[in-house]
Design an enzyme around this catalytic site. Structure first.
Site, PDB file in Angstrom:
ATOM      1  N   PRO A   1       5.991  32.981  28.019  1.00 13.68           N
ATOM      2  CA  PRO A   1       7.074  32.207  27.391  1.00 13.68           C
ATOM      3  C   PRO A   1       7.404  30.972  28.225  1.00 13.68           C
ATOM      4  CG  PRO A   1       7.685  34.531  27.669  1.00 13.68           C
ATOM      5  CD  PRO A   1       6.429  34.307  28.441  1.00 13.68           C
ATOM      6  N   GLU A   2       7.378  29.810  27.600  1.00 13.14           N
ATOM      7  CA  GLU A   2       7.773  28.583  28.283  1.00 13.14           C
ATOM      8  C   GLU A   2       9.135  28.158  27.743  1.00 13.14           C
ATOM      9  OE1 GLU A   2       5.190  25.924  29.920  1.00 13.14           O
ATOM     10  OE2 GLU A   2       3.352  26.832  29.181  1.00 13.14           O
TER      11      GLU A   2
ATOM     12  N   ARG B   1       5.036   9.408  46.563  1.00 10.75           N
ATOM     13  CA  ARG B   1       4.399  10.723  46.449  1.00 10.75           C
ATOM     14  C   ARG B   1       2.937  10.584  46.041  1.00 10.75           C
ATOM     15  NH1 ARG B   1       7.618  15.128  45.028  1.00 10.75           N
ATOM     16  NH2 ARG B   1       5.688  16.245  45.430  1.00 10.75           N
TER      17      ARG B   1
END
Ligand SMILES: [Zn+2]
Length: 271
Positions: free
Chosen positions: A2-3, A152
């Site tokens: 499940p997201e 980053r």
């Protein structure tokens, strides 16, 4: 697994049955989830009324009068509202019984979910403190993303899946959002332009919003609160389409591995 859209679909499905009801019991058939459900928990909950059903990242927050239940569906969990006497299935681990004669029943074959109880502000719980903004809220925008990405070197796909940057953008939705935004998933986060971040924010909101409207993605065994499968899988452009032609440009969709997860992208559409 499940997201965020599946969890949000679950929240919308169970909330009407919970709000305003009093809890009459918590039946524990299997306490050994990711963390054991405390033995004394049923006694703490009985008699309390449910104020609301909320969500933070992939955690469901069931707000009661004197605290909050934090429920996570783990890898394979589902929560359904059923009559209290509905026949049990294998892997039905707990029932939160309500004064309506119904219950919230948790099924989870792999038992990576959890049910925790907190008093005080749940946002300060160790699982929730330090999480990034919600992707569908205003705080998540290109200015924010560009600031977090500055300097980053991590690939933008992994950056997008970092829960400290933004919550709930899982593997499927990261691949699909980067495709829609035309951003190469391998590009260093710090080298993504403001314009591309603008497109990416729009794409993340669209992809998650569509998945929620359709009730979550039909991937493997996921079922929503009513037991019905979601219908998003047929709209995937790249996810699990490695080797197939891109639906927009016809180039072959590529599958690579980033951070031990598969990434799918179209070299023609994503620069
Ligand atoms: Zn393409």
């Amino acid at each position: 697994m499940p997201e965020l859209p599946e969890v949000e679909t679950t929240r919308r499905g169970i909330r009407p049955a919970l709000a305003g009801r009093a809890i009459t019991g918590l039946v524990l058939r299997e306490r050994r989830l990711r963390w054991p459900i405390p033995r004394g928990l049923p006694g703490k909950l009985v008699g309390q009324r449910v104020i609301d059903g909320a969500r933070r990242a992939k955690y469901l927050l069931i707000e009661l009068e004197r605290g909050t239940l934090i429920a996570h569906l783990g890898m394979s969990g589902s929560l359904r509202v059923l009559p209290a006497d509905a026949p049990l299935l294998a892997h039905d681990h707990y029932d939160l019984s309500l004064d309506s004669g119904r219950c919230l029943r948790y099924n989870d074959p792999r038992r990576f979910g959890c049910l925790l109880w907190v008093t005080g502000d749940p946002a300060r719980h160790r699982l929730l403190a330090g999480l990034g903004p919600e992707p569908l809220e205003r705080e998540f925008d290109a200015v924010y993303l560009a600031a977090r990405a500055r300097g980053r070197r991590v690939a933008v796909k992994q950056f997008l899946m970092d829960q400290r940057v933004v919550v709930g953008v899982g593997n499927i939705y990261a691949s699909e959002s980067l495709f829609r935004a035309g951003v190469d998933p391998r590009r260093a986060a710090g080298r993504v332009s403001r314009e591309r971040f603008e497109r990416l924010v729009v794409a993340v909101r669209e992809v998650l919003g569509e998945a929620i409207r359709r009730g979550g993605t039909t991937l493997r065994d996921y079922v929503n609160a009513d037991g019905a499968p979601g219908y998003f899988a047929q709209d995937l452009y790249v996810y699990e389409r490695g080797g197939e032609p891109c639906r927009l440009c016809g180039e072959v969709v590529r599958q690579i591995v980033q951070g031990q997860r598969s990434t799918y992208f179209c070299p023609g559409c994503q620069g």
